[in-house]
Design a protein around this motif. Structure first.
Motif, PDB file in Angstrom:
ATOM      1  N   ASP A  34       0.584  -1.147  -0.262  1.00 51.10           N
ATOM      2  CA  ASP A  34       0.218   0.071   0.047  1.00 51.10           C
ATOM      3  C   ASP A  34       1.186   1.309  -0.443  1.00 51.10           C
ATOM      4  N   PRO A  35       0.962   1.927  -1.389  1.00 49.13           N
ATOM      5  CA  PRO A  35       1.494   2.818  -1.169  1.00 49.13           C
ATOM      6  C   PRO A  35       1.275   4.129  -0.022  1.00 49.13           C
ATOM      7  N   THR A  36       0.049   4.718   0.458  1.00 49.67           N
ATOM      8  CA  THR A  36      -0.262   5.595   1.240  1.00 49.67           C
ATOM      9  C   THR A  36       0.316   4.840   2.963  1.00 49.67           C
ATOM     10  N   TRP A  37       0.499   3.959   3.185  1.00 45.54           N
ATOM     11  CA  TRP A  37       1.844   3.452   4.494  1.00 45.54           C
ATOM     12  C   TRP A  37       2.787   2.995   4.169  1.00 45.54           C
ATOM     13  N   LEU A  38       3.795   3.288   4.963  1.00 46.10           N
ATOM     14  CA  LEU A  38       5.328   2.603   5.279  1.00 46.10           C
ATOM     15  C   LEU A  38       5.305   2.808   6.841  1.00 46.10           C
ATOM     16  N   GLN A  39       5.802   1.703   6.627  1.00 47.92           N
ATOM     17  CA  GLN A  39       7.010   1.629   8.407  1.00 47.92           C
ATOM     18  C   GLN A  39       8.262   2.206   8.576  1.00 47.92           C
ATOM     19  N   THR A  40       8.900   2.827   9.236  1.00 48.08           N
ATOM     20  CA  THR A  40      10.211   2.708   9.276  1.00 48.08           C
ATOM     21  C   THR A  40       9.994   2.837  11.004  1.00 48.08           C
ATOM     22  N   GLU A  42      10.914   5.085  12.843  1.00 48.44           N
ATOM     23  CA  GLU A  42      10.112   6.352  13.439  1.00 48.44           C
ATOM     24  C   GLU A  42       9.138   6.216  13.894  1.00 48.44           C
ATOM     25  N   GLY A  43       8.696   5.235  13.356  1.00 46.72           N
ATOM     26  CA  GLY A  43       7.344   4.430  13.228  1.00 46.72           C
ATOM     27  C   GLY A  43       6.633   4.602  11.687  1.00 46.72           C
ATOM     28  N   ILE A  44       4.655   4.803  12.231  1.00 45.82           N
ATOM     29  CA  ILE A  44       4.226   4.228  11.217  1.00 45.82           C
ATOM     30  C   ILE A  44       3.420   5.812  10.790  1.00 45.82           C
ATOM     31  N   TRP A  45       3.647   5.699   9.440  1.00 41.36           N
ATOM     32  CA  TRP A  45       3.409   6.866   7.820  1.00 41.36           C
ATOM     33  C   TRP A  45       1.779   6.468   7.384  1.00 41.36           C
ATOM     34  N   ARG A  46       1.303   7.406   7.884  1.00 38.63           N
ATOM     35  CA  ARG A  46       0.129   6.743   6.648  1.00 38.63           C
ATOM     36  C   ARG A  46      -0.501   8.589   5.756  1.00 38.63           C
ATOM     37  N   ALA A  47      -0.748   8.215   5.083  1.00 40.38           N
ATOM     38  CA  ALA A  47      -1.216   9.519   3.910  1.00 40.38           C
ATOM     39  C   ALA A  47      -2.285   9.431   4.173  1.00 40.38           C
ATOM     40  N   CYS A  48      -2.856   9.753   3.387  1.00 47.00           N
ATOM     41  CA  CYS A  48      -4.645  10.109   3.034  1.00 47.00           C
ATOM     42  C   CYS A  48      -5.322  12.375   2.540  1.00 47.00           C
ATOM     43  N   VAL A  49      -6.138  12.048   2.469  1.00 44.93           N
ATOM     44  CA  VAL A  49      -6.591  13.280   1.635  1.00 44.93           C
ATOM     45  C   VAL A  49      -8.396  13.524   2.827  1.00 44.93           C
ATOM     46  N   PRO A  51     -10.904  16.832   4.560  1.00 47.15           N
ATOM     47  CA  PRO A  51     -11.088  18.071   3.543  1.00 47.15           C
ATOM     48  C   PRO A  51     -10.645  19.297   3.421  1.00 47.15           C
ATOM     49  N   GLU A  52      -9.754  18.976   4.449  1.00 50.48           N
ATOM     50  CA  GLU A  52      -8.492  21.050   4.647  1.00 50.48           C
ATOM     51  C   GLU A  52      -7.708  20.265   3.416  1.00 50.48           C
ATOM     52  N   GLY A  53      -7.167  18.722   2.828  1.00 48.57           N
ATOM     53  CA  GLY A  53      -5.916  18.521   1.509  1.00 48.57           C
ATOM     54  C   GLY A  53      -5.644  17.407   1.916  1.00 48.57           C
ATOM     55  N   PRO A  54      -4.114  17.028   1.856  1.00 47.42           N
ATOM     56  CA  PRO A  54      -3.385  16.320   1.787  1.00 47.42           C
ATOM     57  C   PRO A  54      -2.924  16.601   3.546  1.00 47.42           C
ATOM     58  N   VAL A  55      -2.924  15.068   3.641  1.00 48.02           N
ATOM     59  CA  VAL A  55      -1.973  15.173   4.749  1.00 48.02           C
ATOM     60  C   VAL A  55      -0.840  13.571   5.021  1.00 48.02           C
ATOM     61  N   SER A  56       0.705  13.360   4.932  1.00 48.36           N
ATOM     62  CA  SER A  56       1.204  12.471   5.526  1.00 48.36           C
ATOM     63  C   SER A  56       0.809  12.543   7.646  1.00 48.36           C
ATOM     64  N   MET A  57       0.793  11.675   7.783  1.00 45.25           N
ATOM     65  CA  MET A  57       1.318  11.553   9.683  1.00 45.25           C
ATOM     66  C   MET A  57       2.222  10.387   9.650  1.00 45.25           C
ATOM     67  N   LEU A  58       2.684  10.802  10.678  1.00 45.24           N
ATOM     68  CA  LEU A  58       3.915   9.970  11.066  1.00 45.24           C
ATOM     69  C   LEU A  58       2.819   9.514  12.988  1.00 45.24           C
ATOM     70  N   LEU A  59       3.359   8.245  13.173  1.00 41.42           N
ATOM     71  CA  LEU A  59       2.227   7.824  14.816  1.00 41.42           C
ATOM     72  C   LEU A  59       3.309   7.013  15.340  1.00 41.42           C
ATOM     73  N   ARG A  73       3.173  13.523  14.305  1.00 37.61           N
ATOM     74  CA  ARG A  73       3.881  14.566  13.921  1.00 37.61           C
ATOM     75  C   ARG A  73       3.046  14.538  12.207  1.00 37.61           C
ATOM     76  N   ALA A  74       2.931  15.545  12.056  1.00 35.22           N
ATOM     77  CA  ALA A  74       1.360  16.071  10.879  1.00 35.22           C
ATOM     78  C   ALA A  74       2.429  16.884   9.954  1.00 35.22           C
ATOM     79  N   HIS A  75       2.368  16.361   8.147  1.00 34.49           N
ATOM     80  CA  HIS A  75       2.998  17.017   7.581  1.00 34.49           C
ATOM     81  C   HIS A  75       1.523  17.914   6.632  1.00 34.49           C
ATOM     82  N   GLY A  76       1.729  18.776   5.880  1.00 34.36           N
ATOM     83  CA  GLY A  76       0.393  19.469   4.949  1.00 34.36           C
ATOM     84  C   GLY A  76      -0.485  19.949   5.276  1.00 34.36           C
TER      85      GLY A  76
END
Length: 313
Positions: A34-40, A42-49, A51-59, A73-76
């Protein structure tokens, strides 16, 4: 007002108990690639869209003496929207304390999973498109098609994880603009692609299901031709945090729950009767059966069977 694409925000959530992060958010991952999910590290990254726009979040989870603290931590542009809903995502709204097991195996599984909570993303389209793609096909086929479409028509996720390949899926408008031949190229037949197109035409109304009473939300989702009980349940589990959204129509669910509770597989009608004592928490039973490995034994060679029945989409 939406934020900048390079915006970064931080927050945390400390519920005073252990937080099995992967178990709580794992259903949001659509297959190993799944390209919207990444485990590193640092933790688990997930990206989605949002209502306020795209975001990636690291947990990530920090262990403390009185329970876990989940640091986010969220970006976007969607950072504020997403972080404001972090407690809900991690199950703060889940009425797990109301659950009463009526079978010994469920009581044991519930004790083993006592810290698991059903989260809610509040993002209906994010859950709906992959659920429709998963209709009537194997998980492998569905995950491959979704992966191909996100890689081709999604966007690099905001923040540093884009360099690692993290992508946001298309927005509702983006999904609606995918040509018919690209769906076929990804292994998504015309029937499922047409269902997605119909849903995207009313995407704004469907997203509002996250704020509607349960019955009204289910009715609105099912008003779209091609979206039936199974698809609605899959969306409700993830986007709405619906602990009663058992996946009727799935090829395995009734058989597995029936085997766990009675020692033999059952059909959907028998499952509905069997789960009556669990009204309000029927999906929780489904989750517990799967998490505890109570599924019926698989015999014989693996077949290329659909994951759910075509009459119950």
């Amino acid at each position: 007002m939406t934020g900048r694409r390079d915006e970064r925000l931080d927050t945390d959530f400390a519920p005073g108990r252990p937080v099995p992060l992967r178990a709580i958010i794992g259903s949001l991952r659509r297959g190993a690639g799944d390209p919207t999910w990444l485990q590193t590290g640092e933790g688990i990254w997930r990206a989605c869209v949002t209502p306020e726009g795209p975001v990636s979040m690291l947990l990530r989870v920090d262990r403390t003496g009185v329970g876990d603290r989940v640091v986010a931590r969220a970006h976007g542009p969607g950072s504020s929207w997403m972080l404001a809903r972090l407690p809900s995502l991690l199950g703060a709204d889940d009425p797990a304390h109301e659950f009463v097991p009526h079978h010994d195996v469920i009581a044991e599984a519930f004790a083993q999973q006592r810290d698991w909570r059903l989260g809610r993303t509040g993002l209906v389209i994010d859950a709906l498109v992959p659920a429709i793609i998963e209709q009537r096909v194997t998980g492998k086929q569905a995950f491959g098609g979704y992966r191909m479409l996100v890689r081709r028509f999604g966007s690099p996720a905001p923040g540093p994880a884009a360099d690692l390949g993290l992508r946001t899926p298309p927005s509702a408008d983006g999904w609606a603009k995918i040509p018919s031949w690209e769906w076929l190229r990804a292994g998504v037949d015309a029937q499922r692609a047409d269902t997605i197109m119909r849903a995207m035409r009313v995407a704004h109304a469907l997203e509002k299901c996250a704020d509607l009473p349960r019955e009204e939300a289910w009715k609105r989702l099912r008003s779209v031709p091609g979206i039936g009980v199974w698809t609605t349940a899959e969306v409700a589990q993830r986007a709405l945090g619906d602990a009663d959204a058992v996946s009727f129509g799935d090829y395995h669910v009734a058989k597995d729950i029936g085997y766990a509770l009675t020692g033999r597989p059952v059909d959907d009608l028998q499952l509905a009767e069997l789960l009556k004592p669990y009204a309000g928490h029927r999906y929780r039973v489904q989750y517990l059966v799967n998490a505890a490995g109570l599924n019926r034994p698989r015999r014989g060679p693996r077949l290329s069977l659909p994951t759910h029945l075509p009459s119950r989409m």
